[in-house]
Scaffold this motif. Structure first.
Motif, PDB file in Angstrom:
ATOM      1  N   ALA A 116      67.407  51.385-121.383  1.00 12.09           N
ATOM      2  CA  ALA A 116      68.550  52.271-121.566  1.00 12.09           C
ATOM      3  C   ALA A 116      69.722  51.862-120.670  1.00 12.09           C
ATOM      4  O   ALA A 116      70.883  51.893-121.094  1.00 12.09           O
ATOM      5  CB  ALA A 116      68.145  53.712-121.284  1.00 12.09           C
ATOM      6  N   ASP A 117      69.438  51.456-119.429  1.00  7.86           N
ATOM      7  CA  ASP A 117      70.501  51.144-118.478  1.00  7.86           C
ATOM      8  C   ASP A 117      70.410  49.736-117.903  1.00  7.86           C
ATOM      9  O   ASP A 117      71.180  49.372-117.024  1.00  7.86           O
ATOM     10  CB  ASP A 117      70.483  52.149-117.331  1.00  7.86           C
ATOM     11  CG  ASP A 117      70.651  53.580-117.825  1.00  7.86           C
ATOM     12  OD1 ASP A 117      71.603  53.824-118.586  1.00  7.86           O
ATOM     13  OD2 ASP A 117      69.817  54.426-117.467  1.00  7.86           O
ATOM     14  N   GLY A 118      69.471  48.931-118.352  1.00  4.72           N
ATOM     15  CA  GLY A 118      69.268  47.579-117.845  1.00  4.72           C
ATOM     16  C   GLY A 118      67.941  47.075-118.367  1.00  4.72           C
ATOM     17  O   GLY A 118      67.266  47.771-119.141  1.00  4.72           O
ATOM     18  N   PRO A 119      67.536  45.861-117.989  1.00  2.00           N
ATOM     19  CA  PRO A 119      66.252  45.343-118.469  1.00  2.00           C
ATOM     20  C   PRO A 119      65.119  46.320-118.192  1.00  2.00           C
ATOM     21  O   PRO A 119      65.056  46.937-117.132  1.00  2.00           O
ATOM     22  CB  PRO A 119      66.087  44.040-117.675  1.00  2.00           C
ATOM     23  CG  PRO A 119      67.484  43.622-117.339  1.00  2.00           C
ATOM     24  CD  PRO A 119      68.245  44.897-117.112  1.00  2.00           C
ATOM     25  N   ALA A 120      64.230  46.473-119.164  1.00  4.53           N
ATOM     26  CA  ALA A 120      63.113  47.406-119.012  1.00  4.53           C
ATOM     27  C   ALA A 120      62.262  47.030-117.806  1.00  4.53           C
ATOM     28  O   ALA A 120      62.005  45.855-117.553  1.00  4.53           O
ATOM     29  CB  ALA A 120      62.259  47.406-120.276  1.00  4.53           C
ATOM     30  N   GLU A 121      61.857  48.041-117.058  1.00  2.32           N
ATOM     31  CA  GLU A 121      61.028  47.792-115.879  1.00  2.32           C
ATOM     32  C   GLU A 121      59.592  47.460-116.246  1.00  2.32           C
ATOM     33  O   GLU A 121      58.868  46.851-115.467  1.00  2.32           O
ATOM     34  CB  GLU A 121      61.063  49.021-114.961  1.00  2.32           C
ATOM     35  CG  GLU A 121      62.446  49.309-114.378  1.00  2.32           C
ATOM     36  CD  GLU A 121      62.436  50.499-113.452  1.00  2.32           C
ATOM     37  OE1 GLU A 121      61.332  51.068-113.225  1.00  2.32           O
ATOM     38  OE2 GLU A 121      63.509  50.880-112.941  1.00  2.32           O
ATOM     39  N   MET A 122      59.171  47.853-117.431  1.00  2.00           N
ATOM     40  CA  MET A 122      57.784  47.662-117.848  1.00  2.00           C
ATOM     41  C   MET A 122      57.747  47.016-119.222  1.00  2.00           C
ATOM     42  O   MET A 122      58.491  47.401-120.122  1.00  2.00           O
ATOM     43  CB  MET A 122      57.057  49.019-117.895  1.00  2.00           C
ATOM     44  CG  MET A 122      55.575  48.929-118.144  1.00  2.00           C
ATOM     45  SD  MET A 122      54.633  48.380-116.702  1.00  2.00           S
ATOM     46  CE  MET A 122      54.824  49.801-115.623  1.00  2.00           C
TER      47      MET A 122
END
Length: 411
Positions: A284-290
């Motif tokens: 949503a706001d940057g590369p997915a953390e997972m």
């Protein structure tokens, strides 16, 4: 993963066994894309080498397509005639019924210790490991570099950038700006990747319960419905009718701007001359953390009492050489630490390095839950409707959550 539609029993591997009269029966999934690439050839070579070193044991391996292999093992179990060893997609139901050997009853200590810890943990039911990971993969966002260059685009890092790129690609006549395969083949995978990118997922890691209808998941599917599907950015086939294999084939044909893909997409795309890049899934706001990780499973049934012979065979299967050969043959990630280290350092495996790097930050299906097979099938049937015109993501996810709760309580 695609494969041959018919079973193939390896020639020359039958008979009454060696001096001890032991013949192991194994059922395996086919990872190939035709007769020439069938997993039959891999198992044939491996079994020949194993039998040469272990004259007291013979191995009969039957190879089935991924469309059939789980059902075939289920039929064998229901008929009271399970194979000694099975390499299929799920293990938890069999473990819960007490049908499987524990991993520590099969593997030697060095081999068991070599299994990637994250994958070994995913093979547990009630903190005991029954499922032995056999192959793994993660997902990255594939994009067509040629189409992006013509549209003056960079790889997206956020949902909004992905939607803007899809709009630019559509304006240039790209058939599938973003391919969204929510058809019955593997909708649970595409769905999970998107849920993770929105900070959600199928389960709550703190509570250890299903959280399919969480606020984060509803937000994610609403965004897909309104900002991608609703704006005509997912191509001419409705997501609920688009299967992964068809989306991959369209990408290899140069008709797709972006899609979530695993390592096996690289080879067919290259064969058809597609220049592609791979980046982490936008969030949503940057590369997915997972990211999403996937593992297929090896297991051994107790009925025939061949734990020692099955364990000897599995130790051989999980040798560094054999794990490397299989992983390289099918562009999959190795499940052992030793083979992972070799591939991470080898120039010949450079293409797989981005996927290897994703594995520690990946989340796997909740395969240790006996309810997962039923929930996965339910997702495949219903999630496509959530993003269709007139669809209601909250209602669909709520229905899936209610079904998951019923299955869990029944178990």
């Amino acid at each position: 993963m695609t494969a041959l539609g018919l079973a193939a029993v390896l020639a020359g591997c039958g008979g009454s066994g060696g001096p001890d009269g032991v013949t192991l029966r194994m059922v395996a999934a086919d990872y190939g894309d035709g007769a020439a690439g069938s997993s039959r050839a891999y198992w044939e070579r491996l079994v020949r080498a194993f039998e040469a070193k272990n004259p007291g044991v013979r191995v009969d391996v039957s190879v089935y397509s991924w469309n059939d292999v789980d059902a075939k093992v289920r039929e064998m179990v229901d008929a009271g005639n399970p194979p000694d060893v099975a390499q299929i997609g799920a293990y938890a139901d069999y473990a819960a019924k007490g049908l499987l050997y524990r991993a520590d009853e099969l593997l030697s200590i060095p081999v068991q210790a070599d299994i990637v810890a994250q994958l070994a943990e995913a093979g547990q039911v009630d903190s005991v490991q029954y499922g032995i990971p056999f192959a793994s993969s993660t997902r990255l966002l594939f994009y067509n570099k040629s189409l992006f260059a013509k549209a003056g685009l960079d790889a997206p890092t956020t949902w909004q950038e992905l939607a803007s790129a899809a709009q630019a690609l559509r304006a240039r006549g790209v058939k599938y700006p973003y391919a969204l395969p929510l058809g019955p083949e593997e909708a649970q995978a595409e769905t999970m990747q998107w849920l993770l990118s929105g900070g959600g997922g199928y389960t709550d890691p703190q509570l250890g319960t299903y959280s399919i209808d969480s606020a984060a998941n509803v937000t994610t599917l609403n965004w897909l419905k309104n900002d991608l599907v609703g704006k005509g950015l997912t191509g001419p086939v409705a997501p609920g009718r688009l299967n992964r294999a068809d989306a991959f084939a369209a990408f290899a044909d140069g008709e797709v701007g972006m899609l979530n893909g695993h390592p096996a997409l690289m080879q067919p795309a290259r064969k058809k001359g597609v220049r592609f890049g791979m980046v982490p899934m936008p969030g949503a706001d940057g590369p997915a953390e997972m990211s999403m990780g996937v593992a297929d499973w090896m297991m051994a049934f107790k009925q025939n009492g061949n734990a020692e012979q099955a364990g000897t065979f599995l130790d051989f299967v999980y040798s560094e050489r054999n794990v490397l050969e299989f992983s390289r043959r099918y562009d999959l990630l190795p499940v052992t630490t030793s083979a992972s280290g070799v591939m991470a350092a080898a120039r010949r495996d450079a293409d797989l390095k981005p996927f290897l790097e994703q594995l520690p930050a990946s989340e796997l299906y909740p395969a240790g839950r006996t309810s997962w097979a039923s929930i996965s099938a339910d997702v495949k049937k219903r999630v496509g409707a959530a993003v269709a015109p007139g669809g209601n993501p909250a209602a669909v996810l709520g229905g899936l959550q209610a079904a998951a709760t019923r299955v869990e309580n029944a178990g």
